[in-house]
Design a protein around this motif. Structure first.
Motif, PDB file in Angstrom:
ATOM      1  N   VAL A  81       0.837  -1.200   0.000  1.00  0.00           N
ATOM      2  CA  VAL A  81       0.000   0.000   0.000  1.00  0.00           C
ATOM      3  C   VAL A  81       0.876   1.256   0.000  1.00  0.00           C
ATOM      4  CG1 VAL A  81      -1.653   1.353   1.345  1.00  0.00           C
ATOM      5  CG2 VAL A  81      -1.973  -1.110   1.084  1.00  0.00           C
ATOM      6  N   ARG A  82       1.914   1.248   0.803  1.00  0.00           N
ATOM      7  CA  ARG A  82       2.772   2.430   0.882  1.00  0.00           C
ATOM      8  C   ARG A  82       3.420   2.737  -0.466  1.00  0.00           C
ATOM      9  NH1 ARG A  82       8.162   3.003   4.541  1.00  0.00           N
ATOM     10  NH2 ARG A  82       8.848   1.493   2.964  1.00  0.00           N
ATOM     11  N   SER A  83       3.755   1.710  -1.231  1.00  0.00           N
ATOM     12  CA  SER A  83       4.391   1.935  -2.524  1.00  0.00           C
ATOM     13  C   SER A  83       3.504   2.772  -3.437  1.00  0.00           C
ATOM     14  CB  SER A  83       4.733   0.599  -3.188  1.00  0.00           C
ATOM     15  OG  SER A  83       3.560  -0.099  -3.574  1.00  0.00           O
ATOM     16  N   ILE A  84       2.191   2.670  -3.257  1.00  0.00           N
ATOM     17  CA  ILE A  84       1.264   3.487  -4.040  1.00  0.00           C
ATOM     18  C   ILE A  84       1.169   4.889  -3.447  1.00  0.00           C
ATOM     19  CG2 ILE A  84      -1.118   3.757  -4.824  1.00  0.00           C
ATOM     20  CD1 ILE A  84      -1.377   0.743  -4.819  1.00  0.00           C
ATOM     21  N   LEU A  85       1.119   4.974  -2.113  1.00  0.00           N
ATOM     22  CA  LEU A  85       0.986   6.270  -1.455  1.00  0.00           C
ATOM     23  C   LEU A  85       2.144   7.205  -1.773  1.00  0.00           C
ATOM     24  CD1 LEU A  85      -0.246   5.235   2.123  1.00  0.00           C
ATOM     25  CD2 LEU A  85      -1.612   5.900   0.139  1.00  0.00           C
ATOM     26  N   ILE A 157      -7.525   1.997  -2.301  1.00  0.00           N
ATOM     27  CA  ILE A 157      -6.684   0.825  -2.560  1.00  0.00           C
ATOM     28  C   ILE A 157      -7.312  -0.430  -1.972  1.00  0.00           C
ATOM     29  CG2 ILE A 157      -4.450  -0.238  -2.075  1.00  0.00           C
ATOM     30  CD1 ILE A 157      -3.331   2.681  -1.973  1.00  0.00           C
ATOM     31  N   LEU A 158      -7.830  -0.329  -0.756  1.00  0.00           N
ATOM     32  CA  LEU A 158      -8.414  -1.496  -0.101  1.00  0.00           C
ATOM     33  C   LEU A 158      -9.706  -1.945  -0.787  1.00  0.00           C
ATOM     34  CD1 LEU A 158      -7.816  -0.679   3.681  1.00  0.00           C
ATOM     35  CD2 LEU A 158      -6.443  -2.098   2.132  1.00  0.00           C
ATOM     36  N   LYS A 164      -2.801  -2.702  -5.599  1.00  0.00           N
ATOM     37  CA  LYS A 164      -1.619  -2.866  -4.752  1.00  0.00           C
ATOM     38  C   LYS A 164      -0.408  -3.236  -5.600  1.00  0.00           C
ATOM     39  CE  LYS A 164      -4.385  -4.317  -0.798  1.00  0.00           C
ATOM     40  NZ  LYS A 164      -4.757  -5.428   0.073  1.00  0.00           N
ATOM     41  N   ASN A 165       0.682  -2.556  -5.374  1.00  0.00           N
ATOM     42  CA  ASN A 165       1.865  -2.734  -6.208  1.00  0.00           C
ATOM     43  C   ASN A 165       2.886  -3.624  -5.512  1.00  0.00           C
ATOM     44  OD1 ASN A 165       3.987  -2.540  -7.977  1.00  0.00           O
ATOM     45  ND2 ASN A 165       3.834  -0.331  -8.229  1.00  0.00           N
ATOM     46  N   TYR A 166       2.708  -4.937  -5.658  1.00  0.00           N
ATOM     47  CA  TYR A 166       3.614  -5.872  -4.998  1.00  0.00           C
ATOM     48  C   TYR A 166       4.982  -5.900  -5.665  1.00  0.00           C
ATOM     49  CZ  TYR A 166      -0.076  -7.590  -1.985  1.00  0.00           C
ATOM     50  OH  TYR A 166      -1.054  -7.670  -1.036  1.00  0.00           O
TER      51      TYR A 166
END
Length: 238
Positions: A81-85, A157-158, A164-166
């Motif tokens: 999630v943080r990778s998107i934020l 995102i949720l 989500k960018n894994y």
């Protein structure tokens, strides 16, 4: 520097008010001015060094926000999630909410570069966060207005887990632990009756397969493999 002009001082105070911070906020105005000065205006006095600090500030702010507001989210989800934020798209989106481009000193030629606008806004936004952080060496001038935007983005995102960018999360993890990037091997598979997944991806790191996944596109397959790998990581590789 441009701060010597009364118009610039008034402009920056207007921005602080837009952020919802009080007039008495202990902002170091020369840092905020520097944060909103593009390299096309000055090759020495510009936002580039503050942007470097701001990259760390937004990551910390996002991590604190997730830790406080989503305590039940697995740590693997935190990173994804943080990778998107902290992506340029998200930061530019928040910057646009405050019409940050209006406050950025930039040459006419750079301003006409529409393709670089998202990156430019994200960089200026990170520099602004750095200026606010360095004003107090805390996040007290950041969380009060930023958290609402983070909350909105996280909820989006949720609601849509596919966002989500894994891949980005796995890349960040591998760089931190091994100073190297994972590699993806993708093959096209014969589609079975009723199956939509056409591609199979494997993700490898230091000669070890971390996970695999399938998808309708190469991108989707790689993302599925990255998710499987990232969520399976429990301890450093041998």
């Amino acid at each position: 520097m441009s701060l010597q002009y009364p118009h610039r001082q008034k402009q920056l105070k207007s921005l602080i008010q837009k952020l919802g911070l009080p007039e008495s906020a202990p902002v170091q105005w020369h840092l905020l001015d520097l944060a909103l000065t593009h390299a096309t205006i000055s090759s020495t006095d510009n936002y580039e060094q503050l942007e470097f600090v701001g990259d760390a500030v937004i990551r910390l702010a996002a991590a604190e926000f997730l830790y406080k507001n989503y305590p039940d989210l697995p740590v693997g989800e935190f990173a994804a999630v943080r990778s998107i934020l902290v992506s340029d798209r998200a930061l530019a989106q928040i910057a646009t909410c405050y019409n940050l481009e209006r406050y950025l000193l930039v040459s006419d030629s750079a301003q006409r570069d529409k393709l670089g606008q998202e990156s430019r806004m994200a960089q200026a936004f990170e520099a602004m966060l750095a200026a606010l952080y360095l004003s107090t060496h805390t996040l007290e001038l950041v969380h009060p207005w930023l958290d609402a935007h983070l909350h909105e983005l996280v909820e989006e995102i949720l609601r849509d887990p596919a966002r989500k960018n894994y891949k980005a999360a796995l890349q960040e993890w591998s760089q931190a632990h091994y100073k190297t990037l994972p590699e993806y091997k993708v093959s096209e598979v014969e589609a079975k009756h009723g199956a939509e997944d056409r591609f199979l991806a494997e993700v490898w790191l230091r000669g070890q397969r971390l996970g695999q996944g399938s998808g309708r596109s190469i991108k989707a397959a790689e993302q599925a493999a990255a998710k499987a790998a990232f969520l399976a990581i429990q301890e450093p590789l041998e």
